[in-house]
Design a protein around this motif. Structure first.
Motif, mmCIF file in Angstrom:
data_model
loop_
_atom_site.group_PDB
_atom_site.id
_atom_site.type_symbol
_atom_site.label_atom_id
_atom_site.label_comp_id
_atom_site.label_asym_id
_atom_site.label_seq_id
_atom_site.Cartn_x
_atom_site.Cartn_y
_atom_site.Cartn_z
ATOM 1 N N MET A 52 0.842 -1.195 0.000
ATOM 2 C CA MET A 52 0.000 0.000 0.000
ATOM 3 C C MET A 52 0.881 1.250 0.000
ATOM 4 O O MET A 52 1.880 1.306 0.708
ATOM 5 C CB MET A 52 -0.877 -0.003 1.261
ATOM 6 N N ARG A 53 0.496 2.205 -0.819
ATOM 7 C CA ARG A 53 1.270 3.434 -0.921
ATOM 8 C C ARG A 53 0.470 4.601 -0.350
ATOM 9 O O ARG A 53 -0.685 4.807 -0.737
ATOM 10 C CB ARG A 53 1.540 3.698 -2.398
ATOM 11 N N LEU A 54 1.105 5.324 0.570
ATOM 12 C CA LEU A 54 0.395 6.382 1.282
ATOM 13 C C LEU A 54 1.140 7.700 1.156
ATOM 14 O O LEU A 54 2.356 7.749 1.348
ATOM 15 C CB LEU A 54 0.299 6.013 2.758
ATOM 16 N N ALA A 55 0.405 8.762 0.871
ATOM 17 C CA ALA A 55 0.998 10.097 0.908
ATOM 18 C C ALA A 55 0.762 10.667 2.292
ATOM 19 O O ALA A 55 -0.367 10.642 2.799
ATOM 20 C CB ALA A 55 0.353 10.988 -0.144
ATOM 21 N N SER B 86 2.094 16.502 -8.007
ATOM 22 C CA SER B 86 3.423 15.971 -8.351
ATOM 23 C C SER B 86 3.749 14.631 -7.706
ATOM 24 O O SER B 86 4.686 13.956 -8.132
ATOM 25 C CB SER B 86 4.496 16.988 -7.970
ATOM 26 N N LEU B 87 3.024 14.248 -6.685
ATOM 27 C CA LEU B 87 3.350 12.980 -6.016
ATOM 28 C C LEU B 87 3.005 11.804 -6.919
ATOM 29 O O LEU B 87 2.107 11.902 -7.754
ATOM 30 C CB LEU B 87 2.554 12.841 -4.711
ATOM 31 N N PRO B 88 3.713 10.684 -6.745
ATOM 32 C CA PRO B 88 3.306 9.485 -7.477
ATOM 33 C C PRO B 88 1.919 9.043 -7.023
ATOM 34 O O PRO B 88 1.421 9.483 -5.989
ATOM 35 C CB PRO B 88 4.375 8.467 -7.083
ATOM 36 N N ARG B 89 1.323 8.157 -7.809
ATOM 37 C CA ARG B 89 -0.008 7.640 -7.482
ATOM 38 C C ARG B 89 0.012 6.950 -6.107
ATOM 39 O O ARG B 89 0.926 6.171 -5.829
ATOM 40 C CB ARG B 89 -0.361 6.622 -8.555
ATOM 41 N N VAL B 90 -0.975 7.254 -5.281
ATOM 42 C CA VAL B 90 -1.037 6.630 -3.956
ATOM 43 C C VAL B 90 -2.423 6.030 -3.731
ATOM 44 O O VAL B 90 -3.375 6.362 -4.429
ATOM 45 C CB VAL B 90 -0.724 7.646 -2.820
ATOM 46 N N ASP B 91 -2.495 5.159 -2.705
ATOM 47 C CA ASP B 91 -3.766 4.510 -2.386
ATOM 48 C C ASP B 91 -4.579 5.318 -1.383
ATOM 49 O O ASP B 91 -5.800 5.170 -1.299
ATOM 50 C CB ASP B 91 -3.506 3.120 -1.806
ATOM 51 N N ALA B 92 -3.903 6.152 -0.590
ATOM 52 C CA ALA B 92 -4.623 6.933 0.424
ATOM 53 C C ALA B 92 -3.766 8.117 0.864
ATOM 54 O O ALA B 92 -2.547 8.124 0.673
ATOM 55 C CB ALA B 92 -4.956 6.048 1.627
ATOM 56 N N PHE B 93 -4.444 9.095 1.445
ATOM 57 C CA PHE B 93 -3.774 10.288 1.962
ATOM 58 C C PHE B 93 -3.967 10.360 3.468
ATOM 59 O O PHE B 93 -5.083 10.249 3.969
ATOM 60 C CB PHE B 93 -4.371 11.554 1.322
ATOM 61 N N ALA C 180 15.145 2.759 3.197
ATOM 62 C CA ALA C 180 14.678 1.378 3.253
ATOM 63 C C ALA C 180 14.294 1.077 4.697
ATOM 64 O O ALA C 180 15.091 1.304 5.611
ATOM 65 C CB ALA C 180 15.785 0.446 2.788
ATOM 66 N N LEU C 181 13.091 0.602 4.890
ATOM 67 C CA LEU C 181 12.599 0.359 6.243
ATOM 68 C C LEU C 181 12.929 -1.070 6.640
ATOM 69 O O LEU C 181 12.413 -2.018 6.062
ATOM 70 C CB LEU C 181 11.094 0.613 6.311
ATOM 71 N N GLY C 182 13.828 -1.186 7.595
ATOM 72 C CA GLY C 182 14.245 -2.511 8.037
ATOM 73 C C GLY C 182 13.526 -2.913 9.293
ATOM 74 O O GLY C 182 12.302 -2.843 9.378
ATOM 75 N N THR C 183 14.303 -3.300 10.288
ATOM 76 C CA THR C 183 13.690 -3.771 11.523
ATOM 77 C C THR C 183 13.653 -2.694 12.598
ATOM 78 O O THR C 183 13.171 -2.924 13.704
ATOM 79 C CB THR C 183 14.492 -4.966 12.075
ATOM 80 N N GLU C 184 14.197 -1.496 12.289
ATOM 81 C CA GLU C 184 14.216 -0.428 13.288
ATOM 82 C C GLU C 184 12.805 0.035 13.623
ATOM 83 O O GLU C 184 11.881 -0.146 12.846
ATOM 84 C CB GLU C 184 14.974 0.805 12.754
ATOM 85 N N LEU D 290 4.938 6.794 1.867
ATOM 86 C CA LEU D 290 5.244 5.561 2.583
ATOM 87 C C LEU D 290 4.726 4.402 1.744
ATOM 88 O O LEU D 290 3.554 4.388 1.365
ATOM 89 C CB LEU D 290 4.515 5.620 3.927
ATOM 90 N N ASP D 291 5.614 3.476 1.425
ATOM 91 C CA ASP D 291 5.221 2.310 0.628
ATOM 92 C C ASP D 291 5.378 1.077 1.511
ATOM 93 O O ASP D 291 6.506 0.630 1.761
ATOM 94 C CB ASP D 291 6.099 2.226 -0.628
ATOM 95 N N THR D 292 4.267 0.549 1.986
ATOM 96 C CA THR D 292 4.347 -0.555 2.945
ATOM 97 C C THR D 292 4.736 -1.863 2.252
ATOM 98 O O THR D 292 5.331 -2.739 2.868
ATOM 99 C CB THR D 292 3.020 -0.740 3.705
ATOM 100 N N GLY D 293 4.428 -1.985 0.967
ATOM 101 C CA GLY D 293 4.795 -3.190 0.219
ATOM 102 C C GLY D 293 6.291 -3.244 -0.039
ATOM 103 O O GLY D 293 6.960 -4.243 0.238
ATOM 104 N N ALA D 294 6.836 -2.141 -0.538
ATOM 105 C CA ALA D 294 8.265 -2.069 -0.845
ATOM 106 C C ALA D 294 9.101 -1.781 0.400
ATOM 107 O O ALA D 294 10.331 -1.854 0.351
ATOM 108 C CB ALA D 294 8.513 -0.988 -1.888
ATOM 109 N N ALA D 295 8.424 -1.431 1.510
ATOM 110 C CA ALA D 295 9.101 -1.062 2.770
ATOM 111 C C ALA D 295 10.071 0.093 2.561
ATOM 112 O O ALA D 295 11.260 0.002 2.887
ATOM 113 C CB ALA D 295 9.785 -2.266 3.403
ATOM 114 N N THR D 296 9.544 1.179 2.015
ATOM 115 C CA THR D 296 10.355 2.385 1.822
ATOM 116 C C THR D 296 9.574 3.614 2.271
ATOM 117 O O THR D 296 8.338 3.629 2.255
ATOM 118 C CB THR D 296 10.735 2.598 0.343
#
Ligand code: ZN
Length: 240
Positions: free
Chosen positions: A1-4, A22-29, A172-176, A200-206
């Motif tokens: 899921m991609r969130l702005a 200008s933001l990339p396409r997102v699923d929710a704000f 890159a969102l790791g275990t922190e 915030l991209d929860t699928g790509a963890a970024t």
């Protein structure tokens, strides 16, 4: 899921429109409060957030506009802007702001304006405050605003590190455990006048920070036409 993630829009419609365009396409704000205050377009900004279905929390300036927070702690320009906003917002805007919670947990992420310890007032500017904030949330990731400075605080095994978030930074969102601040859409204060936002991209963890140019002079013109303090217009040109 991609969130702005948008914070501290501060009734600056040209800045908000530029970010949305200008933001990339997102699923929710999601928004982190201070939707109004300082800027000249409170009703327009709230209408735009309603139109895109943004969910979020209230900030100290939203509470002041509702008359639910005294403005003694505000600087004189902020006090004048709070009175101006309170006197002008429509009943629809008032109702929408009034329904914003102080804290929201959505998709396993905590949203607050200032900090989890004090959602309305606390500024998180040190590693010690960031550690205390992370200790006060149950989720691994917390989003906050209020300082108008885009940063990430990362906690790993008791150690907290600060990452200053410049334009285009992809973390890159790791275990922190994470405390992420998108910066301010409508009144940046890190020396870069461009509007700030986070994706915030929860699928790509970024988490990716964006800066967007907008017609600052349009907002400045409307601030002056509204009779709001000149300083509120001037500072937008320098991002301070
Ligand atoms: Zn703010």
């Amino acid at each position: 899921m991609r969130l702005a993630v948008l914070s501290d829009i501060h009734a600056n419609l040209p800045a908000l429109e530029a970010v949305l365009a200008s933001l990339p396409r997102v699923d929710a704000f999601w928004h982190l409060g201070d939707v109004v205050g300082y800027g000249p377009h409170p009703d327009e900004v709230v209408a735009r957030l309603r139109a895109i279905g943004a969910v979020g929390v209230r900030g100290n300036h939203d509470a002041a506009a509702l008359g639910e927070l005294g403005v003694e702690g505000f600087n004189p320009a902020a006090q004048r802007a709070a009175s101006w906003t309170a006197a002008r917002i429509s009943p629809e805007t008032r109702a929408w702001l009034g329904a914003l919670p102080e804290r929201l947990e959505v998709e396993g992420v905590t949203l607050v304006h200032g900090s989890p310890r004090d959602p309305t007032w606390e500024y998180v500017t040190t590693a010690r405050e960031a550690a205390a904030s992370l200790a006060a949330v149950a989720t691994r990731c917390c989003l906050h605003g209020h300082t108008h400075v885009p940063v990430a605080w990362l906690e790993d095994e008791g150690r907290v590190d600060l990452v200053r978030a410049t334009d285009g930074l992809e973390l890159a969102l790791g275990t922190e455990r994470l405390l992420l601040n998108p910066g301010s859409v409508g009144q940046p204060r890190d020396g870069d006048p461009r509007a700030a936002a986070l994706v915030l991209d929860t699928g790509a963890a970024t988490a990716t920070w964006h800066r967007v140019r907008y017609p600052v002079s349009d907002t400045q013109r409307d601030i002056r036409a509204a009779g709001l303090p000149d300083w509120l217009a001037d500072r937008l040109a320098v991002g301070r």
